[in-house]
Each structure stands twice: as structure tokens, then as C-alpha cells.
Design a protein around this motif. Structure first.
Motif, PDB file in Angstrom:
ATOM      1  N   LEU A 170      -4.000   8.168  -8.483  1.00  0.00           N
ATOM      2  CA  LEU A 170      -4.174   9.526  -7.979  1.00  0.00           C
ATOM      3  C   LEU A 170      -4.658   9.417  -6.542  1.00  0.00           C
ATOM      4  N   ASN A 171      -3.865   9.973  -5.626  1.00  0.00           N
ATOM      5  CA  ASN A 171      -4.236   9.848  -4.213  1.00  0.00           C
ATOM      6  C   ASN A 171      -5.223  10.954  -3.843  1.00  0.00           C
ATOM      7  N   PHE A 172      -6.500  10.608  -3.795  1.00  0.00           N
ATOM      8  CA  PHE A 172      -7.559  11.559  -3.452  1.00  0.00           C
ATOM      9  C   PHE A 172      -7.939  11.455  -1.978  1.00  0.00           C
ATOM     10  N   SER A 173      -7.039  10.932  -1.138  1.00  0.00           N
ATOM     11  CA  SER A 173      -7.522  10.583   0.203  1.00  0.00           C
ATOM     12  C   SER A 173      -6.485  10.613   1.308  1.00  0.00           C
ATOM     13  N   CYS A 174      -5.410  11.398   1.158  1.00  0.00           N
ATOM     14  CA  CYS A 174      -4.458  11.484   2.267  1.00  0.00           C
ATOM     15  C   CYS A 174      -5.052  12.375   3.363  1.00  0.00           C
ATOM     16  N   PRO A 175      -5.268  11.830   4.569  1.00  0.00           N
ATOM     17  CA  PRO A 175      -5.955  12.615   5.593  1.00  0.00           C
ATOM     18  C   PRO A 175      -5.039  13.527   6.399  1.00  0.00           C
ATOM     19  N   ASN A 176      -3.738  13.527   6.084  1.00  0.00           N
ATOM     20  CA  ASN A 176      -2.786  14.193   6.981  1.00  0.00           C
ATOM     21  C   ASN A 176      -2.357  15.583   6.546  1.00  0.00           C
ATOM     22  N   VAL A 177      -2.974  16.088   5.500  1.00  0.00           N
ATOM     23  CA  VAL A 177      -2.599  17.423   5.028  1.00  0.00           C
ATOM     24  C   VAL A 177      -3.844  18.309   4.876  1.00  0.00           C
ATOM     25  N   LEU A 182      -0.846   4.020  13.319  1.00  0.00           N
ATOM     26  CA  LEU A 182      -1.337   5.399  13.248  1.00  0.00           C
ATOM     27  C   LEU A 182      -0.245   6.224  12.595  1.00  0.00           C
ATOM     28  N   ASN A 183      -0.602   6.963  11.541  1.00  0.00           N
ATOM     29  CA  ASN A 183       0.449   7.783  10.914  1.00  0.00           C
ATOM     30  C   ASN A 183      -0.056   9.161  10.532  1.00  0.00           C
ATOM     31  N   SER A 184       0.870  10.102  10.657  1.00  0.00           N
ATOM     32  CA  SER A 184       0.638  11.416  10.069  1.00  0.00           C
ATOM     33  C   SER A 184       1.933  11.853   9.409  1.00  0.00           C
ATOM     34  N   MET A 185       2.292  11.129   8.352  1.00  0.00           N
ATOM     35  CA  MET A 185       3.574  11.385   7.670  1.00  0.00           C
ATOM     36  C   MET A 185       3.585  12.772   7.009  1.00  0.00           C
ATOM     37  N   GLY A 186       2.429  13.196   6.511  1.00  0.00           N
ATOM     38  CA  GLY A 186       2.365  14.509   5.872  1.00  0.00           C
ATOM     39  C   GLY A 186       2.954  14.530   4.476  1.00  0.00           C
ATOM     40  N   LEU A 187       2.802  13.393   3.785  1.00  0.00           N
ATOM     41  CA  LEU A 187       3.230  13.290   2.385  1.00  0.00           C
ATOM     42  C   LEU A 187       4.707  13.616   2.161  1.00  0.00           C
ATOM     43  N   SER A 188       5.540  13.122   3.035  1.00  0.00           N
ATOM     44  CA  SER A 188       6.978  13.218   2.787  1.00  0.00           C
ATOM     45  C   SER A 188       7.276  12.426   1.516  1.00  0.00           C
ATOM     46  N   ASN A 189       8.065  12.992   0.630  1.00  0.00           N
ATOM     47  CA  ASN A 189       8.458  12.273  -0.589  1.00  0.00           C
ATOM     48  C   ASN A 189       9.612  13.000  -1.264  1.00  0.00           C
ATOM     49  N   LEU A 216       4.766   3.221  -5.761  1.00  0.00           N
ATOM     50  CA  LEU A 216       5.614   4.290  -5.215  1.00  0.00           C
ATOM     51  C   LEU A 216       4.833   5.142  -4.227  1.00  0.00           C
ATOM     52  N   LYS A 217       5.557   5.817  -3.336  1.00  0.00           N
ATOM     53  CA  LYS A 217       4.947   6.790  -2.425  1.00  0.00           C
ATOM     54  C   LYS A 217       4.380   7.955  -3.236  1.00  0.00           C
ATOM     55  N   SER A 218       3.247   8.500  -2.781  1.00  0.00           N
ATOM     56  CA  SER A 218       2.650   9.637  -3.487  1.00  0.00           C
ATOM     57  C   SER A 218       3.660  10.770  -3.581  1.00  0.00           C
ATOM     58  N   CYS A 219       3.859  11.265  -4.801  1.00  0.00           N
ATOM     59  CA  CYS A 219       4.866  12.327  -4.943  1.00  0.00           C
ATOM     60  C   CYS A 219       4.238  13.653  -5.320  1.00  0.00           C
ATOM     61  N   ALA A 246       0.857  -1.191   0.000  1.00  0.00           N
ATOM     62  CA  ALA A 246       0.000   0.000   0.000  1.00  0.00           C
ATOM     63  C   ALA A 246       0.892   1.240   0.000  1.00  0.00           C
ATOM     64  N   CYS A 247       0.346   2.305  -0.547  1.00  0.00           N
ATOM     65  CA  CYS A 247       1.106   3.547  -0.644  1.00  0.00           C
ATOM     66  C   CYS A 247       1.485   4.063   0.753  1.00  0.00           C
ATOM     67  N   GLY A 248       2.734   4.478   0.883  1.00  0.00           N
ATOM     68  CA  GLY A 248       3.151   5.121   2.135  1.00  0.00           C
ATOM     69  C   GLY A 248       3.954   4.221   3.057  1.00  0.00           C
ATOM     70  N   ILE A 292      -7.925   5.766  -8.884  1.00  0.00           N
ATOM     71  CA  ILE A 292      -7.971   6.731  -7.784  1.00  0.00           C
ATOM     72  C   ILE A 292      -8.026   6.005  -6.433  1.00  0.00           C
ATOM     73  N   LYS A 293      -7.275   6.559  -5.477  1.00  0.00           N
ATOM     74  CA  LYS A 293      -7.276   6.007  -4.117  1.00  0.00           C
ATOM     75  C   LYS A 293      -8.287   6.798  -3.298  1.00  0.00           C
ATOM     76  N   LEU A 294      -9.272   6.080  -2.763  1.00  0.00           N
ATOM     77  CA  LEU A 294     -10.418   6.736  -2.131  1.00  0.00           C
ATOM     78  C   LEU A 294     -10.363   6.652  -0.610  1.00  0.00           C
ATOM     79  N   ILE A 314      -9.665   1.117   0.939  1.00  0.00           N
ATOM     80  CA  ILE A 314      -9.760   2.496   1.396  1.00  0.00           C
ATOM     81  C   ILE A 314      -8.399   3.012   1.868  1.00  0.00           C
ATOM     82  N   ASN A 315      -8.293   4.320   1.975  1.00  0.00           N
ATOM     83  CA  ASN A 315      -7.158   4.910   2.660  1.00  0.00           C
ATOM     84  C   ASN A 315      -7.392   4.769   4.169  1.00  0.00           C
ATOM     85  N   THR A 316      -6.463   5.225   4.964  1.00  0.00           N
ATOM     86  CA  THR A 316      -6.617   5.138   6.425  1.00  0.00           C
ATOM     87  C   THR A 316      -7.847   5.933   6.887  1.00  0.00           C
ATOM     88  N   LEU A 317      -8.327   5.611   8.072  1.00  0.00           N
ATOM     89  CA  LEU A 317      -9.426   6.393   8.686  1.00  0.00           C
ATOM     90  C   LEU A 317      -8.813   7.665   9.252  1.00  0.00           C
TER      91      LEU A 317
HETATM   92  C1  DHB Z   1       0.306   9.718   3.510  1.00  0.00           C
HETATM   93  C2  DHB Z   1      -0.806   9.197   4.118  1.00  0.00           C
HETATM   94  C3  DHB Z   1      -1.650   8.381   3.399  1.00  0.00           C
HETATM   95  O1  DHB Z   1      -2.746   7.845   3.982  1.00  0.00           O
HETATM   96  C4  DHB Z   1      -1.384   8.083   2.062  1.00  0.00           C
HETATM   97  O2  DHB Z   1      -2.228   7.306   1.363  1.00  0.00           O
HETATM   98  C5  DHB Z   1      -0.269   8.601   1.467  1.00  0.00           C
HETATM   99  C6  DHB Z   1       0.572   9.418   2.196  1.00  0.00           C
HETATM  100  C7  DHB Z   1       1.177  10.636   4.280  1.00  0.00           C
HETATM  101  O3  DHB Z   1       0.750  11.217   5.287  1.00  0.00           O
HETATM  102  O4  DHB Z   1       2.330  10.849   3.859  1.00  0.00           O
END
Ligand code: DHB
Length: 315
Positions: free
Chosen positions: A129-136, A71-78, A43-46, A19-21, A167-169, A196-199
């Protein structure tokens, strides 16, 4: 038995991949996925520019507070667009597996630029296409704004080359959303959905320390793993019943063994992505899931994953 499947017309040699991430931000990790039994390399969402992401601690992989979950809040590091294009280039010369690029979601304009860059390069097998990252913030959760989903998909020029996209939902909890998003998916040239993406925005509290466990966003992040499987299964099946078998469905959420993968298959998934369990159990997880799924299918007399797909019985 071969567990081969196909996503948007691309052949996959197995049923489960990353899974992505999770372990997919740098080339070394992606090459290890190439060497593992993962059916593909995602690949990680870029974003266009590299991003450092949120402050540490931002990823809880194993904790008694949330057994079996992360539990993650990476914040789309890439590492940014240029480096990710070079990853695809390198992986496609050393590897036979499908390589899937994933795109972040900060603005419509950025989406279009990222999409065109991978399309022009023409080497990735699929684009997610990541339409669902909850951390930003709301930027990331485009999936909760159907008009915006429709607008972005309308603007993509999918006619160039023949790269398929999906699309990632995010997780949905209302029938209205399944209806609305399904209509949009069917209207456009969408090849697959990953759900699904994370809750999003889950808060985990350490009662002993009277504290949050991650730093960003007041301790809130995306919850993944065992606890979210029923929601993921419900999302997969809710879309499966609406999408008329025309669009491939990738199930994500709480897959850690062959039985989990089989449940997603019954619900209508064409393949599964593994996130939390991959973070917890590393690269052997794909071999384990494939072996166990194989055994289950054989013991039940199915000759392929396709035979079992969508065979869920309703009471
Ligand atoms: C991140 C979180 C996600 O749930 C995801 O699908 C991709 C990236 C992130 O916070 O970096």
C-alpha cells in the motif's frame, strides 16, 4: 553464496528488486524484470481508473545539477486496476518470482476496493500500500497522518485468503513518528514495511537557465538517489529497533551497489528496492548489486544475509 531472503513469509531468491515507479508501468517492462536478476517484480502503484499523470517534463533521471540523484513528479500515471490485475495473472503464469502489487492512495474507499480486488484474485504474492507518493498533494502522503494510517489498516479485511501486505512509508525525521507508526504497524497485521519513498517536494533549479527542471507542481518533485541514502538508512534502523524483528523491512533510497545493500542489511533490512540507480543503469543493476554484495559477505565471513542482518555496531 545464495542471497535468498524472505519478506512477510514469501521467499525471495535474491536481495534486491525494483522500487515502485521505475520501469514497472507496462507488461513489457515487468516481463524484463522477470528476465533480469531482480529478486521480485513490483508493479507501479495502480488506481481503479487509468491515470495519465502529470505534464512533461516530469522525470529527471540524470543531471549534473543533482549528481547521482533523480527528481520525479510522475503523478501516479498507471494503467488502472483491470490491466494491473491482468499483469499479475500473466506474470504468475510465466514467472517463478514473487509478484508484488502496489496500490495508490487517493481515498480510503479506493484503497479498500483495490485491496479487495487483488485479494479476491489471489495471485499476487504481496500487496504494497503506497502511503507516501509526494506528487499528488496530501492524498498521497497518508504516512504523515498516523490516524489515517490506523483507520485504513483497521478497515482492511485481511482475514480472507492469506495474501500478506505491507506499507510504503515516507521519510520521517522525528522520533515521535517512528514511535507512533511502529505502534500502528504492530497493532495491525502488517507483514512488511518499505522505507523510504522519495523526499517530497524538492526543488531543483537550473541557475544557467534561471528555471525549474520539471513542469509539475512549481518544479517540485520527489528526490531519489545517492543523496537520500543516509535518511533511508536512518529510517530503516529506527524502525528495526522498534519492530522487534516481527515485521520484514525493505530498505529503499540510494542503493546503487553491493556496499549500499550491505549497509541496509547492517541497519536491519531484509531486502532492498532499487529506484534511481535502476532508472540510470537499467536491468544489469540487479546482477551488479548481487555480485558485489556476495563478495562483501564472503570477504567478511558471513554465510548468509540473515547472519549480517541488523549487525550494525553503535559507538
Ligand atoms: C509516484 C511517485 C512515487 O514516489 C511513488 O512511490 C509512486 C508513484 C508517482 O508520482 O507516480
Amino acid at each position: 553464496m545464495k542471497l535468498n531472503t524472505s519478506i512477510a513469509g514469501i521467499d525471495f531468491d535474491g536481495f534486491a528488486y525494483n522500487a515502485c515507479g521505475v520501469n514497472d508501468e507496462i507488461l513489457k517492462q515487468l516481463e524484463k524484470l522477470g528476465d533480469s536478476d531482480s529478486a521480485a517484480i513490483l508493479l507501479k502503484s495502480c488506481s481503479i481508473e487509468p491515470r495519465k499523470g502529470n505534464e512533461n517534463p516530469k522525470y529527471i533521471v540524470k543531471s549534473n545539477l543533482i549528481p547521482g540523484c533523480t527528481l520525479n513528479s510522475m503523478g501516479l500515471s498507471n494503467r488502472g486496476l483491470e490491466e494491473n490485475l491482468s499483469y499479475v495473472d500473466s506474470l504468475k503464469t510465466t514467472n517463478k518470482k514473487p509478484v508484488i502489487a502496489s496500490l495508490t492512495c487517493f481515498s480510503k474507499e479506493e484503497h479498500l476496493i483495490l485491496f479487495k480486488a487483488f485479494q479476491d484474485q489471489g495471485k499476487a504474492d504481496l500487496i504494497e500500500l503506497n502511503f507516501s507518493c509526494p506528487n499528488v498533494g496530501a492524498h498521497g502522503l497518508i504516512g504523515y497522518y498516523p490516524e489515517l494510517v490506523d483507520e485504513i489498516l483497521t478497515q482492511l479485511d485481511t482475514t480472507k485468503g492469506n495474501i500478506k501486505y505491507g506499507i510504503k512509508l515516507p521519510p520521517y525525521f522525528e522520533e515521535w513518528y517512528f514511535d507512533k507508526i511502529s505502534d500502528i504497524i504492530l497493532k495491525h497485521n502488517v507483514g512488511f514495511i518499505s522505507c523510504i519513498n522519495t523526499l517530497g517536494n524538492a526543488l531543483v533549479i537550473d541557475a544557467e537557465k534561471e528555471s525549474t527542471v520539471i513542469k509539475p507542481n512549481f518544479g517540485r518533485g520527489g528526490l531519489g538517489g545517492d543523496w537520500i541514502k543516509p535518511i533511508a538508512l536512518s529510517n530503516v534502523n529506527s524502525f528495526y529497533r522498534r519492530l522487534d524483528r516481527k515485521i520484514s523491512i525493505v530498505g529503499v533510497g540510494g542503493v546503487r551497489n553491493g556496499k549500499d545493500a550491505f549497509e541496509f542489511l547492517l541497519a536491519g533490512a531484509d531486502s532492498v528496492q532499487v529506484g534511481s540507480a535502476f532508472a540510470q543503469e537499467s536491468y544489469p543493476i540487479f546482477t551488479k548489486i548481487h555480485n558485489e554484495l556476495n563478495q562483501i559477505l564472503e570477504s567478511k565471513g558471513y554465510n548468509s544475509v540473515q547472519e549480517a542482518k541488523g549487525k550494525l555496531k553503535f559507538l
